[in-house]
Scaffold this motif. Sequence first.
Motif, PDB file in Angstrom:
ATOM      1  N   GLU A   6     -11.902  11.743   4.698  1.00 50.29           N
ATOM      2  CA  GLU A   6     -11.750  10.843   3.564  1.00 50.29           C
ATOM      3  C   GLU A   6     -11.103  11.547   2.376  1.00 50.29           C
ATOM      4  OE1 GLU A   6     -15.584   9.247   2.750  1.00 50.29           O
ATOM      5  OE2 GLU A   6     -15.789   8.284   4.702  1.00 50.29           O
ATOM      6  N   LEU A   7     -10.421  10.765   1.537  1.00 47.18           N
ATOM      7  CA  LEU A   7      -9.775  11.305   0.349  1.00 47.18           C
ATOM      8  C   LEU A   7     -10.770  11.431  -0.796  1.00 47.18           C
ATOM      9  CD1 LEU A   7      -6.345   9.431   0.245  1.00 47.18           C
ATOM     10  CD2 LEU A   7      -6.992  11.479   1.530  1.00 47.18           C
ATOM     11  N   GLU A   9     -11.594  11.544  -4.938  1.00 49.47           N
ATOM     12  CA  GLU A   9     -11.158  10.665  -6.016  1.00 49.47           C
ATOM     13  C   GLU A   9      -9.798  11.108  -6.561  1.00 49.47           C
ATOM     14  OE1 GLU A   9     -11.240   7.494  -8.615  1.00 49.47           O
ATOM     15  OE2 GLU A   9     -12.653   7.938  -6.987  1.00 49.47           O
ATOM     16  N   TRP A  12      -7.036  10.249  -4.009  1.00 52.26           N
ATOM     17  CA  TRP A  12      -6.790   8.815  -3.955  1.00 52.26           C
ATOM     18  C   TRP A  12      -5.956   8.348  -5.145  1.00 52.26           C
ATOM     19  CZ3 TRP A  12      -5.774   4.598  -1.786  1.00 52.26           C
ATOM     20  CH2 TRP A  12      -5.931   3.373  -2.425  1.00 52.26           C
ATOM     21  N   GLU A  16      -2.742   5.882  -4.831  1.00 53.41           N
ATOM     22  CA  GLU A  16      -3.138   4.503  -5.117  1.00 53.41           C
ATOM     23  C   GLU A  16      -1.993   3.640  -5.629  1.00 53.41           C
ATOM     24  OE1 GLU A  16      -6.362   1.985  -7.831  1.00 53.41           O
ATOM     25  OE2 GLU A  16      -5.909   4.080  -8.284  1.00 53.41           O
ATOM     26  N   ARG A  20      -1.669   0.440  -3.190  1.00 52.62           N
ATOM     27  CA  ARG A  20      -2.405  -0.716  -3.706  1.00 52.62           C
ATOM     28  C   ARG A  20      -1.604  -1.993  -3.480  1.00 52.62           C
ATOM     29  NH1 ARG A  20      -2.850   0.777  -8.755  1.00 52.62           N
ATOM     30  NH2 ARG A  20      -0.906  -0.249  -9.313  1.00 52.62           N
ATOM     31  N   ASP A  34     -11.407  -3.131   0.035  1.00 51.65           N
ATOM     32  CA  ASP A  34     -10.948  -2.041  -0.827  1.00 51.65           C
ATOM     33  C   ASP A  34      -9.925  -1.172  -0.096  1.00 51.65           C
ATOM     34  OD1 ASP A  34     -11.283  -0.261  -3.251  1.00 51.65           O
ATOM     35  OD2 ASP A  34     -11.883   1.114  -1.654  1.00 51.65           O
ATOM     36  N   THR A  35      -8.774  -0.952  -0.736  1.00 55.51           N
ATOM     37  CA  THR A  35      -7.680  -0.216  -0.084  1.00 55.51           C
ATOM     38  C   THR A  35      -8.086   1.212   0.246  1.00 55.51           C
ATOM     39  OG1 THR A  35      -6.073  -1.569  -1.276  1.00 55.51           O
ATOM     40  CG2 THR A  35      -5.269   0.467  -0.288  1.00 55.51           C
ATOM     41  N   ARG A  36      -8.842   1.840  -0.624  1.00 52.35           N
ATOM     42  CA  ARG A  36      -9.265   3.216  -0.355  1.00 52.35           C
ATOM     43  C   ARG A  36     -10.157   3.273   0.879  1.00 52.35           C
ATOM     44  NH1 ARG A  36     -12.608   7.130  -4.583  1.00 52.35           N
ATOM     45  NH2 ARG A  36     -12.832   8.934  -3.171  1.00 52.35           N
ATOM     46  N   LEU A  39      -7.926   2.889   3.940  1.00 54.41           N
ATOM     47  CA  LEU A  39      -7.201   4.130   4.216  1.00 54.41           C
ATOM     48  C   LEU A  39      -8.118   5.169   4.836  1.00 54.41           C
ATOM     49  CD1 LEU A  39      -4.721   5.940   4.050  1.00 54.41           C
ATOM     50  CD2 LEU A  39      -5.318   6.448   1.677  1.00 54.41           C
ATOM     51  N   ASN A  40      -9.329   5.304   4.314  1.00 51.89           N
ATOM     52  CA  ASN A  40     -10.279   6.258   4.896  1.00 51.89           C
ATOM     53  C   ASN A  40     -10.627   5.883   6.330  1.00 51.89           C
ATOM     54  OD1 ASN A  40     -10.455   7.965   2.667  1.00 51.89           O
ATOM     55  ND2 ASN A  40     -12.108   6.785   1.723  1.00 51.89           N
TER      56      ASN A  40
END
Length: 258
Positions: A6-7, A9, A12, A16, A20, A34-36, A39-40
């Motif tokens: 995972e990225l 903060e 990200w 972003e 986004r 949620d896009t994050r 992606l994770n």
Amino acid sequence: MAGRWELTEEQWLLVEPVLRPASAGVRRGRPWHDTRAVLNGVLWVLGTGAQWRELPEKYPPYQTCHRRFQQWIRDGKLVEALRLLARLLHEQGKLNLEEAFVDATFASAKKGASPSARPRRGKGTKIVAIAADNSLPLAVTVESASPAECHLVEDALAASFLDELPARLIGDKAYDSDGLDRKLAEDYGIEMIAPNRRNRSKTQDGRPLRRYRKRWKVERLFAWMHNFRRLVNRWEYHIENYLGMAQLACLHMMLRYL
């Protein structure tokens, strides 16, 4: 605390603006995941090599992650993010273009994927990459395993994350070709350095070939890429999805240096 794939903060926030969704604020119907988190989820599949349906419940549904991943590929978002990160690294002096290293690695195709080929090791695909002096990727592309590697260099240069190309390109004996030397020099202003094959007359002198001793740096890049288990074998039927996985691996590696 972010998981292994995972990225953070800070990471990200760098990507972003590119990933986004432009219409996220005005979309009708169900709210977007949620896009994050999406992606994770894709990074988890890339890192573990697991099937999409095995995605843990902490992430959005695997159908959502797979669909958004394909959308990023179609929209060129992964390439845009890579070019952004490459510019930042270059401005920070972390991408030296004095010399770079080119090579290819073989991945077996497990689903009758196309285009692929049947070399001696079986049906598969080549990942062609250009590495900087610190082993960070400057370019990555995916090709059939049939063509000789000296014929794949121009496609790799066309996929460069930077507009500026390296002054020297260093490869192994597979890149020993008078035609390639001439093409790179005339069209790109790049000096190609590669040791001569056994059946060829000597065309390289000793001084430039000293740079060949550092060719392990592109091998280190492939070692990093093979930490992402989804790249070791090609499970994606469509070539653009496998390339997207390779690009996402490059993105993850570059974020660690920023």
